[in-house]
Write a protein that holds these residues in place. Structure first.
Motif, mmCIF file in Angstrom:
data_model
loop_
_atom_site.group_PDB
_atom_site.id
_atom_site.type_symbol
_atom_site.label_atom_id
_atom_site.label_comp_id
_atom_site.label_asym_id
_atom_site.label_seq_id
_atom_site.Cartn_x
_atom_site.Cartn_y
_atom_site.Cartn_z
ATOM 1 N N ASP A 6 6.892 -57.372 133.858
ATOM 2 C CA ASP A 6 8.074 -56.943 133.165
ATOM 3 C C ASP A 6 8.813 -58.437 132.933
ATOM 4 N N GLY A 7 9.305 -58.958 131.747
ATOM 5 C CA GLY A 7 9.946 -60.295 131.768
ATOM 6 C C GLY A 7 11.050 -59.985 130.755
ATOM 7 N N GLU A 8 11.937 -61.013 130.755
ATOM 8 C CA GLU A 8 13.039 -61.082 129.863
ATOM 9 C C GLU A 8 12.719 -61.978 128.714
ATOM 10 N N VAL A 9 13.341 -61.437 127.626
ATOM 11 C CA VAL A 9 13.255 -61.829 126.447
ATOM 12 C C VAL A 9 13.921 -63.087 126.066
ATOM 13 N N PHE A 10 13.700 -64.165 125.654
ATOM 14 C CA PHE A 10 14.455 -65.449 125.391
ATOM 15 C C PHE A 10 14.047 -66.048 124.112
ATOM 16 N N TRP A 11 14.929 -66.884 123.469
ATOM 17 C CA TRP A 11 14.779 -67.364 122.175
ATOM 18 C C TRP A 11 14.586 -69.043 122.295
ATOM 19 N N TRP A 12 13.503 -69.586 121.855
ATOM 20 C CA TRP A 12 13.202 -71.149 122.121
ATOM 21 C C TRP A 12 13.169 -71.456 120.633
ATOM 22 N N LYS A 13 14.114 -72.403 120.408
ATOM 23 C CA LYS A 13 14.363 -73.109 118.962
ATOM 24 C C LYS A 13 13.405 -74.051 118.695
ATOM 25 N N GLY A 14 12.542 -74.475 119.567
ATOM 26 C CA GLY A 14 11.461 -75.444 119.179
ATOM 27 C C GLY A 14 11.183 -75.729 117.719
ATOM 28 N N PRO A 15 9.946 -76.296 117.362
ATOM 29 C CA PRO A 15 9.547 -76.413 115.942
ATOM 30 C C PRO A 15 9.776 -75.293 115.048
ATOM 31 N N ALA A 16 9.098 -74.191 115.768
ATOM 32 C CA ALA A 16 9.036 -72.799 115.110
ATOM 33 C C ALA A 16 9.880 -71.878 115.870
ATOM 34 N N PRO A 17 10.949 -71.475 115.445
ATOM 35 C CA PRO A 17 11.795 -70.698 116.414
ATOM 36 C C PRO A 17 11.011 -69.456 116.630
ATOM 37 N N PHE A 18 11.155 -68.802 117.757
ATOM 38 C CA PHE A 18 10.595 -67.480 118.169
ATOM 39 C C PHE A 18 11.192 -67.157 119.556
ATOM 40 N N HIS A 19 10.818 -65.715 119.582
ATOM 41 C CA HIS A 19 11.097 -65.091 120.880
ATOM 42 C C HIS A 19 9.935 -65.002 121.877
ATOM 43 N N PHE A 20 10.020 -65.161 123.117
ATOM 44 C CA PHE A 20 9.134 -65.128 124.003
ATOM 45 C C PHE A 20 9.547 -64.555 125.402
ATOM 46 N N VAL A 21 8.638 -64.037 126.030
ATOM 47 C CA VAL A 21 8.610 -63.680 127.311
ATOM 48 C C VAL A 21 7.742 -64.437 128.391
ATOM 49 N N THR A 22 8.110 -64.879 129.645
ATOM 50 C CA THR A 22 7.228 -65.789 130.262
ATOM 51 C C THR A 22 6.374 -64.936 131.328
ATOM 52 N N VAL A 23 5.149 -65.156 131.152
ATOM 53 C CA VAL A 23 4.559 -64.503 132.229
ATOM 54 C C VAL A 23 4.654 -65.086 133.823
ATOM 55 N N ILE A 51 3.613 -53.742 123.900
ATOM 56 C CA ILE A 51 4.676 -53.089 124.654
ATOM 57 C C ILE A 51 5.194 -51.902 123.828
ATOM 58 N N GLY A 52 5.593 -51.116 124.663
ATOM 59 C CA GLY A 52 5.769 -49.520 124.362
ATOM 60 C C GLY A 52 4.549 -49.144 123.525
ATOM 61 N N ARG A 53 4.856 -48.601 122.272
ATOM 62 C CA ARG A 53 3.651 -48.247 121.463
ATOM 63 C C ARG A 53 3.129 -49.236 120.538
ATOM 64 N N THR A 54 3.528 -50.249 120.607
ATOM 65 C CA THR A 54 3.163 -51.339 119.849
ATOM 66 C C THR A 54 2.248 -52.195 120.270
ATOM 67 N N ARG A 55 1.038 -52.645 119.513
ATOM 68 C CA ARG A 55 -0.044 -53.462 120.187
ATOM 69 C C ARG A 55 -0.300 -54.356 119.057
ATOM 70 N N TRP A 56 -0.653 -55.664 119.458
ATOM 71 C CA TRP A 56 -0.992 -56.521 118.542
ATOM 72 C C TRP A 56 -1.775 -57.675 119.307
ATOM 73 N N THR A 57 -2.431 -58.606 118.483
ATOM 74 C CA THR A 57 -3.258 -59.853 118.974
ATOM 75 C C THR A 57 -2.290 -61.007 118.817
ATOM 76 N N THR A 58 -2.545 -62.004 119.638
ATOM 77 C CA THR A 58 -1.651 -63.186 119.735
ATOM 78 C C THR A 58 -2.568 -64.264 120.526
ATOM 79 N N SER A 59 -1.796 -65.293 120.987
ATOM 80 C CA SER A 59 -2.189 -66.101 121.820
ATOM 81 C C SER A 59 -1.130 -66.558 122.830
ATOM 82 N N LEU A 60 -1.533 -66.922 124.121
ATOM 83 C CA LEU A 60 -0.491 -67.298 125.022
ATOM 84 C C LEU A 60 -0.346 -68.830 124.917
ATOM 85 N N PHE A 61 1.037 -69.204 124.927
ATOM 86 C CA PHE A 61 1.239 -70.565 124.867
ATOM 87 C C PHE A 61 1.293 -71.270 126.216
#
Length: 101
Positions: A6-23, A51-61
């Motif tokens: 489990d993890g908390e959703v946070f927003w990072w403004k960085g060069p490409a704004p995005f929402h993340f969860v820290t492992v 997460i829930g019923r949603t599944r996708w592929t991505t890369s961890l940063f």
């Protein structure tokens, strides 16, 4: 390798704004141990995420010894996820396939 946490959703403004969860650290330690087999480029690790019923592929940063799970807008909308929510995440890392590269 499958990890659940489990993890908390946070927003990072960085060069490409995005929402993340820290492992969390225990799971991040497992990822670091396998990173030489699965990482490509500057330490990113390809994963399948659910997460829930949603599944996708991505890369961890990688970030300061931790890993960040990026949350797409479509995923947040589909699962009703807002900034500050705590979400349950399942990560799948295909260590066997990566080891055959």
């Amino acid at each position: 390798m499958e990890l659940e946490f489990d993890g908390e959703v946070f927003w990072w403004k960085g060069p490409a704004p995005f929402h993340f969860v820290t492992v969390p650290e225990p799971e991040a330690a497992e990822l670091r141990a396998a990173s030489s087999l699965v990482s490509y480029g500057w330490g990113v690790i390809p994963v399948a995420v659910q997460i829930g019923r949603t599944r996708w592929t991505t890369s961890l940063f990688p970030k300061k010894g931790a890993y960040l799970v990026p949350l797409r807008d479509a995923v947040r909308a589909a699962e009703g996820i807002a900034l500050g929510d705590v979400v349950s995440i399942r990560l799948t890392v295909d260590v066997e396939r990566a080891g055959r590269r």
